[in-house]
Design a protein around this motif. Structure first.
Motif, PDB file in Angstrom:
ATOM      1  N   GLU A 127       0.836  -1.200   0.000  1.00  9.58           N
ATOM      2  CA  GLU A 127       0.000   0.000   0.000  1.00  9.58           C
ATOM      3  C   GLU A 127       0.869   1.247   0.000  1.00  9.58           C
ATOM      4  O   GLU A 127       0.616   2.212  -0.728  1.00  9.58           O
ATOM      5  CB  GLU A 127      -0.925   0.010   1.233  1.00  9.58           C
ATOM      6  CG  GLU A 127      -2.058  -1.012   1.199  1.00  9.58           C
ATOM      7  CD  GLU A 127      -1.651  -2.406   1.668  1.00  9.58           C
ATOM      8  OE1 GLU A 127      -0.436  -2.666   1.908  1.00  9.58           O
ATOM      9  OE2 GLU A 127      -2.556  -3.264   1.802  1.00  9.58           O
ATOM     10  N   PHE A 130       2.247   1.948  -3.423  1.00  4.21           N
ATOM     11  CA  PHE A 130       1.262   2.507  -4.361  1.00  4.21           C
ATOM     12  C   PHE A 130       1.100   3.993  -4.108  1.00  4.21           C
ATOM     13  O   PHE A 130       1.126   4.810  -5.036  1.00  4.21           O
ATOM     14  CB  PHE A 130      -0.101   1.803  -4.236  1.00  4.21           C
ATOM     15  CG  PHE A 130      -1.083   2.286  -5.276  1.00  4.21           C
ATOM     16  CD1 PHE A 130      -1.249   1.592  -6.476  1.00  4.21           C
ATOM     17  CD2 PHE A 130      -1.802   3.461  -5.080  1.00  4.21           C
ATOM     18  CE1 PHE A 130      -2.118   2.067  -7.450  1.00  4.21           C
ATOM     19  CE2 PHE A 130      -2.678   3.936  -6.059  1.00  4.21           C
ATOM     20  CZ  PHE A 130      -2.835   3.236  -7.242  1.00  4.21           C
ATOM     21  N   GLU A 131       0.932   4.345  -2.839  1.00  3.67           N
ATOM     22  CA  GLU A 131       0.694   5.754  -2.507  1.00  3.67           C
ATOM     23  C   GLU A 131       1.883   6.620  -2.923  1.00  3.67           C
ATOM     24  O   GLU A 131       1.699   7.734  -3.435  1.00  3.67           O
ATOM     25  CB  GLU A 131       0.406   5.900  -1.004  1.00  3.67           C
ATOM     26  CG  GLU A 131      -0.957   5.309  -0.666  1.00  3.67           C
ATOM     27  CD  GLU A 131      -1.307   5.383   0.814  1.00  3.67           C
ATOM     28  OE1 GLU A 131      -0.636   6.135   1.557  1.00  3.67           O
ATOM     29  OE2 GLU A 131      -2.258   4.683   1.216  1.00  3.67           O
ATOM     30  N   ALA A 134       1.975   6.860  -6.818  1.00  5.83           N
ATOM     31  CA  ALA A 134       0.852   7.688  -7.260  1.00  5.83           C
ATOM     32  C   ALA A 134       1.127   9.169  -6.965  1.00  5.83           C
ATOM     33  O   ALA A 134       0.848  10.040  -7.798  1.00  5.83           O
ATOM     34  CB  ALA A 134      -0.435   7.234  -6.566  1.00  5.83           C
ATOM     35  N   ARG A 185      -9.580   0.955  -2.347  1.00  2.07           N
ATOM     36  CA  ARG A 185      -8.926   2.204  -1.968  1.00  2.07           C
ATOM     37  C   ARG A 185      -8.315   2.929  -3.158  1.00  2.07           C
ATOM     38  O   ARG A 185      -8.313   4.149  -3.208  1.00  2.07           O
ATOM     39  CB  ARG A 185      -7.794   1.913  -0.970  1.00  2.07           C
ATOM     40  CG  ARG A 185      -8.267   1.888   0.468  1.00  2.07           C
ATOM     41  CD  ARG A 185      -7.168   1.398   1.376  1.00  2.07           C
ATOM     42  NE  ARG A 185      -6.217   2.455   1.723  1.00  2.07           N
ATOM     43  CZ  ARG A 185      -5.219   2.265   2.591  1.00  2.07           C
ATOM     44  NH1 ARG A 185      -5.061   1.085   3.163  1.00  2.07           N
ATOM     45  NH2 ARG A 185      -4.405   3.242   2.888  1.00  2.07           N
ATOM     46  N   TYR A 186      -7.734   2.159  -4.101  1.00  9.02           N
ATOM     47  CA  TYR A 186      -6.831   2.804  -5.060  1.00  9.02           C
ATOM     48  C   TYR A 186      -7.265   2.751  -6.515  1.00  9.02           C
ATOM     49  O   TYR A 186      -6.651   3.416  -7.353  1.00  9.02           O
ATOM     50  CB  TYR A 186      -5.434   2.163  -4.960  1.00  9.02           C
ATOM     51  CG  TYR A 186      -4.803   2.316  -3.596  1.00  9.02           C
ATOM     52  CD1 TYR A 186      -4.627   3.577  -3.030  1.00  9.02           C
ATOM     53  CD2 TYR A 186      -4.363   1.204  -2.876  1.00  9.02           C
ATOM     54  CE1 TYR A 186      -4.037   3.720  -1.774  1.00  9.02           C
ATOM     55  CE2 TYR A 186      -3.768   1.342  -1.635  1.00  9.02           C
ATOM     56  CZ  TYR A 186      -3.609   2.595  -1.088  1.00  9.02           C
ATOM     57  OH  TYR A 186      -3.024   2.739   0.132  1.00  9.02           O
ATOM     58  N   SER A 187      -8.304   1.977  -6.863  1.00  8.39           N
ATOM     59  CA  SER A 187      -8.499   1.781  -8.309  1.00  8.39           C
ATOM     60  C   SER A 187      -9.052   3.014  -9.008  1.00  8.39           C
ATOM     61  O   SER A 187      -9.062   3.048 -10.243  1.00  8.39           O
ATOM     62  CB  SER A 187      -9.356   0.545  -8.603  1.00  8.39           C
ATOM     63  OG  SER A 187     -10.580   0.652  -7.970  1.00  8.39           O
ATOM     64  N   HIS A 189      -7.595   5.900  -8.806  1.00  8.72           N
ATOM     65  CA  HIS A 189      -6.527   6.900  -8.905  1.00  8.72           C
ATOM     66  C   HIS A 189      -6.273   7.308 -10.351  1.00  8.72           C
ATOM     67  O   HIS A 189      -6.160   6.466 -11.233  1.00  8.72           O
ATOM     68  CB  HIS A 189      -5.232   6.375  -8.278  1.00  8.72           C
ATOM     69  CG  HIS A 189      -4.333   7.486  -7.848  1.00  8.72           C
ATOM     70  ND1 HIS A 189      -3.572   8.204  -8.747  1.00  8.72           N
ATOM     71  CD2 HIS A 189      -4.108   8.035  -6.628  1.00  8.72           C
ATOM     72  CE1 HIS A 189      -2.898   9.141  -8.083  1.00  8.72           C
ATOM     73  NE2 HIS A 189      -3.209   9.061  -6.801  1.00  8.72           N
ATOM     74  N   LEU A 194      -4.703   1.258 -11.757  1.00 10.11           N
ATOM     75  CA  LEU A 194      -4.543  -0.090 -11.198  1.00 10.11           C
ATOM     76  C   LEU A 194      -5.461  -1.036 -11.972  1.00 10.11           C
ATOM     77  O   LEU A 194      -6.673  -1.047 -11.752  1.00 10.11           O
ATOM     78  CB  LEU A 194      -4.927  -0.034  -9.714  1.00 10.11           C
ATOM     79  CG  LEU A 194      -4.804  -1.303  -8.890  1.00 10.11           C
ATOM     80  CD1 LEU A 194      -3.369  -1.802  -8.853  1.00 10.11           C
ATOM     81  CD2 LEU A 194      -5.302  -1.032  -7.461  1.00 10.11           C
TER      82      LEU A 194
END
Ligand SMILES: *Cc1c(COP(=O)(O)O)cnc(C)c1O
Length: 431
Positions: A127, A130-131, A134, A185-187, A189, A194
């Motif tokens: 995680e 990724f952050e 991004a 949470r992330y898709s 972005h 992702l």
């Protein structure tokens, strides 16, 4: 399958006499067969053709830019694990949109370079990573693509603990049961899209079965993610396909494909594979010269000019590499490469290097034809994780690398010099 064969008791690499070559280039020497390298790439590609995969060759298995270029010319992409490997790929002229980037510790500057290069995708290991990627993409106005590396909790009992990566509680990937939450949470972005799943369960994997288990788990996850509204367009099934360390030891590409292809047809997924050792492993051998023979207790030590600094796999993973003299009497031409050779006229010896470590062993308790000072030994299946893991320990320069194609031999990396060892230390500067 390779093109290292004996003719009248003399080892040839394709059509090049290995002893004559070693006399010109010196030892230790990494020697590659172009035909063998290309054969493995082509054969793997053919076996998996129904999936039309992007084969991303793993640079860390064997990264000489001249070898990378040969594979890129055949359409290969590259699997990288560092900024240095990105640089190698770029120097070899690999199209950057065919590069996938894994690794648990990508630094900010490596990420910036990879975004700027426009690589195919980042394999995301956490995680926090990724952050970070991004945020860097957003700050630089770049857009990247990400595959979530999931840890399917599949381990092959035949894979050494130090090279098992798909079990729970390795440092790699995200536990598969955290994946849904990860996509939630992330898709969405905007700067790091992702859209896929990545698996790499370890290496070498000596049967198709662990892949089947891991892919089945990934497909269940992908169905789940799609039903929750995520777009999943890519599955990267990683590397780890075995090389032949002993004759016939690894499954054929057809064996792997027969188990894997049916699972992935009609899934509406682009498939990526990351083969390393299965392409480069059998394409390279390490040539070393016998320096001394001595006894110690009941043992006979054959001391050679290569060691753990040139091929660390035996010391690090207890790996088996077949070793045999490059010139033998007709009775000793090996019919196969194996740990159990027919024993007539062989001596049980320890093949050891010059490094000041007891663990500096290339082969323990090995049956070899009689050898004498000055003879050459070939260490087989050394193409993968050979040269790329070489160190300068004991201030030993790195070996030369030679590529053979038919009767032509090309020096593709010169032997390091003593000056190469100290050059970066020569100009101390205030910091
Ligand atoms: C090392 C590595 C590979 C290649 O493994 P091989 O055993 O050489 O095929 C593939 N993918 C990733 C992520 C790796 O780290």
């Amino acid at each position: 399958m390779d093109w290292f064969d004996y003719r009248d008791g003399q080892l040839f690499c394709e059509d090049v006499n290995v002893d004559e070559l070693a006399a010109r280039v010196g030892t230790p020497l990494y020697l590659y067969s172009q035909r063998t390298l290309e054969h493995h790439y082509d054969a793997l590609n053919r076996a998996f053709a129904p999936l039309n995969p992007l084969l991303c060759y793993s640079i860390k298995s064997c990264g000489n830019i001249n070898l990378i270029r040969l594979l890129a010319n055949r359409g290969a992409g590259m699997d990288i694990v560092s900024g240095g490997e990105l640089y190698r790929a770029q120097q070899a002229g690999v199209p950057t949109n065919k590069i996938v980037y894994a690794g648990v510790g990508k630094t900010d500057s490596e990420i910036v370079d990879a975004l700027e290069a426009g690589i195919h995708s980042f394999n995301i290991e956490s995680e926090a990573e990724f952050e970070n990627i991004a945020a860097i993409a957003a700050a630089t106005g770049a857009t990247g693509r990400a595959m979530l590396r999931v840890n399917p909790d599949v381990a092959d009992p035949n894979t050494h603990a130090k090279t098992t990566t798909g079990a729970r509680e390795t440092k790699f990937g995200v536990d598969i049961d955290r994946a849904v939450r990860f996509f939630e949470r992330y898709s969405a972005h905007q700067h790091l899209k992702l859209t896929g799943i990545h698996l790499h369960i370890g290496s070498p994997i000596y049967s198709p079965e662990p892949y089947v288990r891991a892919i089945r788990r990934a497909l269940v996850l992908i169905d789940d993610l799609r039903s929750r509204g995520s777009t999943i367009d890519t599955l990267n099934i990683g590397g780890g396909y075995a090389a032949d360390y002993e004759s016939g030891a690894s499954p054929t590409y057809e064996d792997y494909a027969a188990a894997i292809v049916p699972l992935l047809q009609d899934q509406n997924l682009s498939i990526i594979m990351e083969p390393g050792r299965t392409i480069s492993g059998n394409a390279g051998i390490l040539i070393t010269r016998v320096q001394y023979i001595k006894t110690g207790g009941t043992k006979i030590f054959v001391i050679v000019d290569a060691g753990m600094h040139h091929l660390v796999r035996p010391a690090m993973y207890d790996a088996f590499h077949f070793i045999w003299p490059t010139h033998v009497v007709p009775d000793h031409v090996p019919a196969q490469r194996s740990a159990d050779m027919p024993n007539q006229g062989l001596d049980a010896v320890e093949v050891v290097g010059p490094i000041c470590e007891t663990g500096d062993v290339l082969a323990a308790h090995r049956a070899l034809p009689p050898v004498a000072r000055g003879d050459l030994l070939a260490v087989y299946t050394a193409g993968a994780y050979g040269m790329t893991m070489v160190s300068n320990y004991n201030a030993m320069p790195r070996p030369a690398e030679v590529l053979v194609s038919s009767d032509r031999a090309t020096l593709i990396r010169r032997r390091e010099t003593y000056d190469d060892l100290v050059a970066p230390e020569r100009d101390p500067a205030d910091v």
